[in-house]
Write a protein that holds these residues in place. Structure first.
Motif, PDB file in Angstrom:
ATOM      1  N   ASN A  37      -1.170   6.504  -9.174  1.00 56.27           N
ATOM      2  CA  ASN A  37      -1.586   5.266  -8.521  1.00 56.27           C
ATOM      3  C   ASN A  37      -0.381   4.323  -8.514  1.00 56.27           C
ATOM      4  OD1 ASN A  37      -2.778   2.894  -7.670  1.00 56.27           O
ATOM      5  ND2 ASN A  37      -3.879   2.522  -9.581  1.00 56.27           N
ATOM      6  N   LEU A  39       0.340   1.642  -7.012  1.00 54.59           N
ATOM      7  CA  LEU A  39       0.080   0.199  -7.024  1.00 54.59           C
ATOM      8  C   LEU A  39       0.159  -0.366  -8.426  1.00 54.59           C
ATOM      9  CD1 LEU A  39      -2.874  -0.378  -4.548  1.00 54.59           C
ATOM     10  CD2 LEU A  39      -0.537  -1.241  -4.385  1.00 54.59           C
ATOM     11  N   CYS A  40      -0.294   0.435  -9.403  1.00 55.86           N
ATOM     12  CA  CYS A  40      -0.377  -0.049 -10.781  1.00 55.86           C
ATOM     13  C   CYS A  40       0.608   0.670 -11.694  1.00 55.86           C
ATOM     14  CB  CYS A  40      -1.812   0.137 -11.277  1.00 55.86           C
ATOM     15  SG  CYS A  40      -2.124  -0.430 -12.943  1.00 55.86           S
ATOM     16  N   PRO A 122     -11.097  -4.790  -6.426  1.00 55.38           N
ATOM     17  CA  PRO A 122     -10.714  -3.600  -5.646  1.00 55.38           C
ATOM     18  C   PRO A 122      -9.462  -2.886  -6.159  1.00 55.38           C
ATOM     19  CG  PRO A 122     -11.372  -5.356  -4.191  1.00 55.38           C
ATOM     20  CD  PRO A 122     -11.365  -5.949  -5.575  1.00 55.38           C
ATOM     21  N   THR A 123      -8.456  -3.606  -6.651  1.00 62.15           N
ATOM     22  CA  THR A 123      -7.255  -2.912  -7.120  1.00 62.15           C
ATOM     23  C   THR A 123      -7.553  -2.136  -8.397  1.00 62.15           C
ATOM     24  OG1 THR A 123      -6.519  -4.854  -8.359  1.00 62.15           O
ATOM     25  CG2 THR A 123      -5.646  -4.599  -6.135  1.00 62.15           C
ATOM     26  N   ARG A 124      -8.515  -2.631  -9.199  1.00 62.05           N
ATOM     27  CA  ARG A 124      -8.867  -1.933 -10.440  1.00 62.05           C
ATOM     28  C   ARG A 124      -9.741  -0.710 -10.171  1.00 62.05           C
ATOM     29  NH1 ARG A 124      -5.274  -2.981 -13.647  1.00 62.05           N
ATOM     30  NH2 ARG A 124      -6.305  -3.532 -15.581  1.00 62.05           N
ATOM     31  N   LYS A 126      -9.093   1.497  -8.005  1.00 66.35           N
ATOM     32  CA  LYS A 126      -8.130   2.600  -7.912  1.00 66.35           C
ATOM     33  C   LYS A 126      -7.741   3.100  -9.303  1.00 66.35           C
ATOM     34  CE  LYS A 126      -5.909   1.188  -3.568  1.00 66.35           C
ATOM     35  NZ  LYS A 126      -6.797   1.916  -2.686  1.00 66.35           N
ATOM     36  N   CYS A 127      -7.589   2.164 -10.244  1.00 74.11           N
ATOM     37  CA  CYS A 127      -7.235   2.540 -11.619  1.00 74.11           C
ATOM     38  C   CYS A 127      -8.352   3.375 -12.236  1.00 74.11           C
ATOM     39  CB  CYS A 127      -7.027   1.298 -12.478  1.00 74.11           C
ATOM     40  SG  CYS A 127      -5.679   0.251 -11.912  1.00 74.11           S
TER      41      CYS A 127
END
Ligand code: ZN
Length: 149
Positions: A37, A39-40, A122-124, A126-127
């Motif tokens: 991922n 992004l993170c 929303p970004t979490r 993905k995590c």
């Protein structure tokens, strides 16, 4: 939900993030898949050993944020001993919970329900979903047993 319950959930996530269960590689894995991922910066490898359509061993290693690590720790604990079909059904419910905020699905997920709060971020999502997608890939595509020969 009361503030106390939210604190409790937070505590479970932090605990699994700090002391992840099943955090190791499996040398005689029948399937291996990687999850990234960008992004993170979460990056994990999931290892599983299938025996007669059942997940006999399930583990992961790698690194990432507390949410991704807690999700991997909770997933490996929840799915060990399950059949492939059962694991796919739990994956479907988990996705419904974290993506759509489906509380009915959360109610059937036991300990995994501690991650339902991520649907608001929303970004979490993905995590939390990363390791599940890696597992799905391993179940669908498989891999040759890991060997040094
Ligand atoms: Zn993350």
């Amino acid at each position: 939900m009361t503030g106390d319950l939210e604190d409790l959930y937070q505590e479970v996530i932090l605990d699994h993030g700090r002391r992840p269960r099943n955090f190791r590689r499996i040398d005689n894995a029948t399937a291996v898949a990687e999850g990234l991922n960008p992004l993170c910066g979460d990056h994990y490898t999931v290892y599983l050993r299938l025996n007669g359509g059942r997940i006999e061993e399930l583990a992961f290693d790698g690194s990432g944020c507390a949410i991704s690590k807690a999700s991997a720790s909770l997933m490996t604990s929840a799915l060990k001993g399950k059949t492939v079909a059962e694991a796919e059904e739990i994956f479907r419910r988990f996705q419904s919970m974290v993506v759509e905020g489906n509380l009915e699905a959360a109610g059937e997920l036991g300990k995994l329900a501690v991650l339902k709060g991520v649907c608001a971020f929303p970004t979490r999502v993905k995590c939390a979903s990363l390791i599940w997608h890696a597992l799905h890939s391993a179940l669908v595509h498989g891999a040759a047993p890991v060997t040094t020969e």
